[in-house]
Enzyme design. Structure first.
Site: not given
Lengths: 574, 160
Positions: A279, A282, A299, A319, A358, A361, A366, A503
């Protein structure tokens, strides 16, 4: 102090403008509440917090009534207690009587209220509704039959997250909390953050359980079962075992996971370090090559889905890095599999996350590469605690063990990912190194720490002015992006987390943890950052080895294949 | 369809959330019901989430969320009809058509709506099919009335 009032025949100091409830809480007088939510505008709709005020004909709701001079209040008169009890009896009149089988048995506010108010018989029997359980979402299960319409989920979804996937549907006794056209949560705008679960007083909302599949994999001799846990996990389970909230349990957590039957135990903080490497590269690339700025972190899967639904214009600001969970998953089935000469198809990869999003996700298209899923199942902190108890493991009696090498070793930068502001701090540390060749001597950025929903800092890296912002709670993210749309141009990098505080306060965490416990988790993460010898992701020797032996360079070909992803506009009913 | 919603929205140039109900009423008047697409469109214009609009719309009995059937049945549940047994009439109707009030049969032939007094108390209990009144309805006569409309439908098909 502005004036005094009288509570239960005692003089109490009052402040102008505060509500009766605030005053009572400050003085240690407990009044039960249901619809009340701290720091949010009171609605006074459940009437659980009623008190008697002298000179007033009706009982008044303590949560919404401001105090005034010479007010005389009775908080537990016979009339008040009888009224509260009646409310609970009415709520129970159409409630399914399956407490023993309920997810929230022994941890249910309705059960608690019935107990405190000594409801011991069913005097009122109402028509039970026949709502179906909504199992459609990959993350969240909704059982409207258990809903008592307190409205806290509706408010958190609207006011904290800015999503409004659910609202009150119908009228009167037919009212139900639901999605537009009563369609499944999976086709609604729900971002799976799970904050609704955190505020639900009953078993009407809980996460989709994944343990049965995991248990089957553990029992399958063909399978190598690998587990990773998120940075916030080790500091979020202590109180569930009668220990001090926030205590770091990492050593015994490793031992416990091996006892449950996981073959390898890894730390997601390692792949958080890796996320930082990618990151920060990037970010520097975007700054130097005039790419899209501000760059926004990726994230948090709830934020990513939110962006795909509500912030189409900002999708190319997000990102391209996968989240640490998915990076770890991709590495386990490539780098690690190669190292151990395992067939990726025979690896079952589990992650333990303080998060319900999550679970969503993990099953995104993908996140599967040539038929190999990065991650196979996701457990929340709550599920983890249940499993440890189910296996009869006493954390107090375990000898701490280390995580497995090489994907278990982290820097403290990876660890502070668990709190709002942590990702940003970690990224800045490594970006600074990459730009200057030196390490920050002042590795702390105090203005990015703490519990505020929005934090900003201006940094100067060798003449490069870098503006960074940290937001948690997606309404805060929406507000910031609105400002940027309207011309705010001093921010280059934004960290977004859907759950307020990050989190450590995630939608998969233990129910009922108060703000103090959450702050202790945060403190624990920063304490680790103070004491750890490796504080920078780029100094993690295992990260260096990973790049030397396997990945090549950050943003390189292999990184792109394994560690980066794409986003697309999502058509849902907004 | 899209154009209908668009043209209705044009009549409310500075619409805020206070215009929501009149807009929904206009849409229902034009289209007979509130479709998902219509609600999403209105939401975009008024900056209101679909859940909120659906919540408001379901609060009121006047809004439907399924297209009207070819034969729209209004069941009067006013006082006089109630006294003479309109609740069992409605129950029987829902049973025979296998739908609830507010819904439309799968074949799109019938839809049912509960209305308050339709001003024909002398004929109670009364139902109106496409505005055509049927007086002193009983649970037994419901079947015959439905049959009548189904037969008309078949005849119509033959002629075509």
């Amino acid at each position: 102090m502005d004036f005094t009032i009288e509570v239960n025949n005692n003089k109490v100091e009052a402040q102008k403008g505060e509500t009766i409830l605030t005053l009572l809480n400050r003085n240690g007088i407990q009044v039960p509440t249901l619809c009340y939510m701290k720091d949010m505008f009171p609605t006074g709709s459940c009437r659980m917090c009623v008190v008697e005020v002298e000179g007033r004909r009706n009982l008044v709701t303590a949560c919404s009534e401001p105090v005034y001079p010479d007010m005389k209040i009775k908080t537990h008169s016979a009339r008040v207690v009888e009224s509260r009890k009646m409310i609970v009896e009415l709520l129970l009149s159409n409630h399914p009587d399956d407490c023993l089988y309920c997810e929230r048995n022994n941890n249910c506010e309705l059960q608690g209220l019935a107990n405190t108010l000594s409801v011991r018989e069913r005097r009122i029997s109402g028509n039970k509704n026949d709502y179906k359980i909504d199992q459609s979402s990959p993350s969240i299960v909704r059982d409207p039959a258990k809903c008592i319409l307190c409205g806290r989920c509706v408010r958190v979804c609207e006011e904290i997250e800015g999503v409004s996937a659910i609202d009150y549907i119908n009228r009167g006794s037919k009212t139900v909390v639901g999605t537009p056209y009563n369609k499944g949560l999976n086709v609604s705008s729900c971002i799976n953050c799970g904050q609704c679960i955190m505020v639900c007083p009953t078993g009407a909302l809980h996460e989709k359980p994944h343990f049965p599949e995991i248990s089957a994999a553990i029992q399958d001799p063909e399978k190598t079962v690998v587990v990773q846990y998120a940075p916030a996990i080790s500091v979020s389970i202590a109180e569930e075992f009668g220990l001090e909230p926030g205590k770091d349990m990492i050593g015994v957590l490793n031992t416990a996971l091996r006892k449950i039957g996981f073959n390898f135990v890894f730390d997601t903080s390692f792949s958080a370090d890796l996320t930082i490497m990618e990151e920060s590269a990037e970010l520097i690339d975007r700054i130097q090559n005039k790419g899209r700025l501000p760059m926004i972190t990726s994230c948090c899967p709830a934020w990513v889905k939110y962006a795909e639904e509500f912030q189409e214009d900002y999708l190319d600001h997000v990102s391209s890095c996968k989240s640490p969970q998915q990076m770890m998953g991709a590495l386990v089935k490539s780098y690690f599999a190669e190292k151990k000469q395992l067939d990726p198809k025979n690896i079952y990869s589990v992650s333990i996350m303080p998060c319900t999003a999550k679970k969503f996700e993990q099953q995104r298209d993908e996140m599967t590469h040539e038929g190999i899923t990065d991650i196979d199942a996701v457990l929340t902190t709550r599920e983890l605690v249940k499993i440890i108890k189910m296996y009869g493991i006493d954390l107090n009696k375990l000898e701490p063990e280390l995580t497995d090498s090489p994907l278990g070793m982290r820097s403290s930068s990876g660890k502070i990912f668990g709190t709002s502001g942590g990702v940003m701090e970690a990224a800045v540390r490594t970006a600074y190194y990459k730009l200057t060749g030196e390490d920050l001597t002042q590795f702390r950025i105090p203005s990015l720490r703490g519990n505020e929903g929005r934090k900003e800092a201006k940094l100067n890296i060798n003449g490069l002015e870098l503006g960074v912002a940290v937001v948690s709670g997606l309404q805060k993210a929406a507000d910031l992006l609105e400002e940027i749309k309207n011309g705010k141009d001093d921010i280059h990098f934004i960290e977004v987390m859907a759950c307020p505080g990050g989190c450590i306060n995630g939608g998969g965490q233990a129910i009922g943890a108060n703000e103090e416990a959450v702050m202790k988790r945060m403190k624990s993460l920063y304490d680790i950052d103070e004491t750890d010898s490796v504080k920078f992701s780029h100094k993690n020797p295992y990260i260096k080895e990973l790049y030397e032996r396997f990945l090549g360079e950050a943003l390189g070909h292999k990184s792109h294949e394994l560690l980066h992803t794409t986003y697309k506009k999502r058509e849902v009913m907004l | 369809m899209e154009n209908t919603v668009e043209s209705i929205m044009e009549r409310y140039p500075k619409a805020g959330r206070d215009s929501l109900i009149p807009i929904l009423q206009d849409i229902q008047n034009k289209q007979g019901y509130l479709s998902e697409e219509a609600i999403v469109k209105v939401g975009q214009r008024l900056k209101l989430p679909a859940s909120k609009i659906f919540g408001v719309a379901t609060f009121y009995n006047q809004f439907r969320f399924e297209p009207l059937g070819k034969h729209h049945i209004q069941v009067c549940r006013g006082t006089a009809c109630h006294v003479l047994g309109s609740s069992s009439v409605l129950e029987e109707l829902e049973k025979q058509l296998k739908i609830k009030s507010g819904q439309t049969t799968r074949d799109g032939l019938f839809s049912v709506e509960v209305v308050a007094c339709i001003g024909a108390c002398g004929l109670a209990p009364v139902i109106a099919v496409n505005g055509e009144f049927h007086a002193r309805v009983t649970t037994d006569s419901i079947g015959e009335i439905l049959e009548e409309y189904k037969e008309k439908e078949l005849e119509g098909a033959k002629h075509e």
